[in-house]
Each structure stands twice: as structure tokens, then as C-alpha cells.
Design a protein around this motif. Sequence first.
Motif, mmCIF file in Angstrom:
data_model
loop_
_atom_site.group_PDB
_atom_site.id
_atom_site.type_symbol
_atom_site.label_atom_id
_atom_site.label_comp_id
_atom_site.label_asym_id
_atom_site.label_seq_id
_atom_site.Cartn_x
_atom_site.Cartn_y
_atom_site.Cartn_z
ATOM 1 N N GLU A 95 56.249 24.044 -4.639
ATOM 2 C CA GLU A 95 55.473 24.738 -5.656
ATOM 3 C C GLU A 95 54.599 25.783 -4.990
ATOM 4 O OE1 GLU A 95 55.788 24.349 -8.827
ATOM 5 O OE2 GLU A 95 57.049 22.550 -8.858
ATOM 6 N N ARG A 134 60.629 22.146 -17.610
ATOM 7 C CA ARG A 134 59.370 21.440 -17.363
ATOM 8 C C ARG A 134 58.227 22.060 -18.163
ATOM 9 N NH1 ARG A 134 61.017 21.154 -11.787
ATOM 10 N NH2 ARG A 134 59.614 22.877 -11.249
ATOM 11 N N ARG A 190 56.290 19.956 -21.089
ATOM 12 C CA ARG A 190 54.856 19.656 -21.029
ATOM 13 C C ARG A 190 54.182 19.950 -22.365
ATOM 14 N NH1 ARG A 190 50.896 20.280 -15.922
ATOM 15 N NH2 ARG A 190 48.976 19.610 -16.954
ATOM 16 N N GLY A 249 50.557 16.252 -14.639
ATOM 17 C CA GLY A 249 51.728 16.953 -14.138
ATOM 18 C C GLY A 249 52.998 16.374 -14.714
ATOM 19 N N ASP A 262 57.426 16.149 -13.874
ATOM 20 C CA ASP A 262 58.568 16.413 -13.011
ATOM 21 C C ASP A 262 59.846 16.152 -13.801
ATOM 22 O OD1 ASP A 262 59.939 17.195 -10.825
ATOM 23 O OD2 ASP A 262 59.480 15.447 -9.593
ATOM 24 N N VAL A 308 47.661 16.916 -7.499
ATOM 25 C CA VAL A 308 48.698 17.516 -8.342
ATOM 26 C C VAL A 308 48.236 18.841 -8.930
ATOM 27 C CG1 VAL A 308 50.075 17.212 -10.431
ATOM 28 C CG2 VAL A 308 49.758 15.294 -8.874
ATOM 29 N N THR A 309 47.015 18.884 -9.451
ATOM 30 C CA THR A 309 46.528 20.090 -10.112
ATOM 31 C C THR A 309 46.111 21.169 -9.131
ATOM 32 O OG1 THR A 309 44.308 19.120 -10.254
ATOM 33 C CG2 THR A 309 45.762 18.814 -12.139
ATOM 34 N N SER A 312 45.969 19.027 -1.623
ATOM 35 C CA SER A 312 47.108 19.682 -2.262
ATOM 36 C C SER A 312 47.856 20.610 -1.316
ATOM 37 C CB SER A 312 46.636 20.478 -3.485
ATOM 38 O OG SER A 312 45.708 21.487 -3.113
#
Length: 275
Positions: free
Chosen positions: A6, A77, A81, A99, A101, A153-154, A167
Amino acid sequence: MAVTFEKHGQLHYVDPAGHRVSVGDFVMVPTDEGPEVAQCIWAPEGVVQGDFGGLPACLGLATEADLARDRENRKFRSQARIVVNRLVREHDLPMKVIGLDYLDRSKEFDREVIVYFTAPHRVDFRQLVRDLAKALQARIDLRQIGARDATRVTGGIGNCGRDLCCSTHLSRFEPVSMRLAKDQDLPSNPLRVQGACGRLMCCLKYEHPLYQDFLKKAPKIGSRVKTPDGEGKVIGHSVPSDSVVVRVDGTGEVTRCPQADVCPARRAFDSRGRD
């Protein structure tokens, strides 16, 4: 070399396996669910043998078909969401989606959607799972995570102005205590040394050995030392710059001297042999 799945995401180290890869190139990296597209962030370079053992081997540059599949999965994705958030609101559940996946070729299922969320307590989401499976036409896996994992994650920006350690480069979380803050001469108020997740900052842990090594070699606060500017008294330490803060005798000037340029001053004795 280092890759990320990402943008601004966590770094993963990979063996180039002989492939010529440059920063910005998209490559195929093996995962538990099969090869996935990742972007090279740190170009291949030689390392001391044994520093990086057992790394996954790069499978080569991503083809146009690989990139097209990756774009479609990202698009799914994003749409999924929106559906998840809408159904969470409709069911009035006290949970926050962190998040998502998507596995389009899981080993056990044709399609699988993994949803990561936080909640103040256990949540009964059985009906939500059924509605999500029907709306997304995929197997649903809901996973509740803690504050640190949610921040990983964020992502975000830390107090230092850089991307959060968790991260980007941290591979695991380690216990952090206020004792580490005390050893680093930081405020004893937990609110002053907490990270974006509300817990004590991770850097307190992995930077602690640097402070320990510095204090073993540096003159103690209050001791007398000689500097290029003259003799003086140590009034502080600056670990990041590997220097000590000294108040010079006579002038009263405060100067910061590299630790290598400082040496203990010979103590003066009176006629009776006392300090």
C-alpha cells in the motif's frame, strides 16, 4: 530490497532473486494466499550475510495482467467498504471499520472479504455477516483488533512529523513502560509521551538502547569536565546529537560539546587533601 503493498504502507523485505528492479517498479511477491503486486521502495543492495535470512524471493516484475487484476481488487475493496459501513449503520452496531482486505483466490474459498474493526466490547455480528455475504457474494471474516493494530492499519503522522513507526518499519509490538521515558529524560506525564493510538510511543522502546550506551560513556550531570572552550560543569545531555551541555567557568556561557571532545577535569584539592 524493500517493498510495500500500500502507498506509505509497511515495508516488507524481499530477496531480489537476481531480478533487476528499480525504485517505483511493481513486482510480484509471494504471500500466504499466492503472489501479489507490490511496489519497490528500497532498491536492491548488498547486505552482510546473515543479516536478512529466509526472505521471500521476488517473482519478477508484474505484468500488465497482474496490474489489471490488482486495480480491479482495489476497486472492489473500495466499493465493499462502502457496503460494510452502510450495513454497520443499519444494524446500529457499536463498531468502527478500520480496514478491509479482499482475496479473490483464497485457498479455501473463491472469494473472501476480511474486515478489521474496533469495538469497546464484544459485538454480536452474526446477522451482519449474513447480510454482508449476500451483498458482496463472498465469504466474510470479521476480525476485532486493538488500538495499536488499528493505528498500524490506518497510518498517520507521529509527534516527530514523520509517518508512524508501526505503519512503516516496525514488524512487531513490544511492551513499553514509563521507566523508559524516565531513562530518556522525558516528561513523566503519560499524556505527553503517548502516540496516535493512545498508548506509550513505540520509539521509547527501540531507542532505549541508544540512551543506555550514551549514559555509560557520557560524564554525569554535575561533573566537572574540560572542553575546547575551557573547564566547566555538565548541566545536561543531548543523546540524539551525542553531546553534553556544559556551563563554562568564568563566562557562564552554555555550550554543547560533542562527547568525543569532552574529558573529565582534574579535581582540585586543598592543603588538607579534601575536595
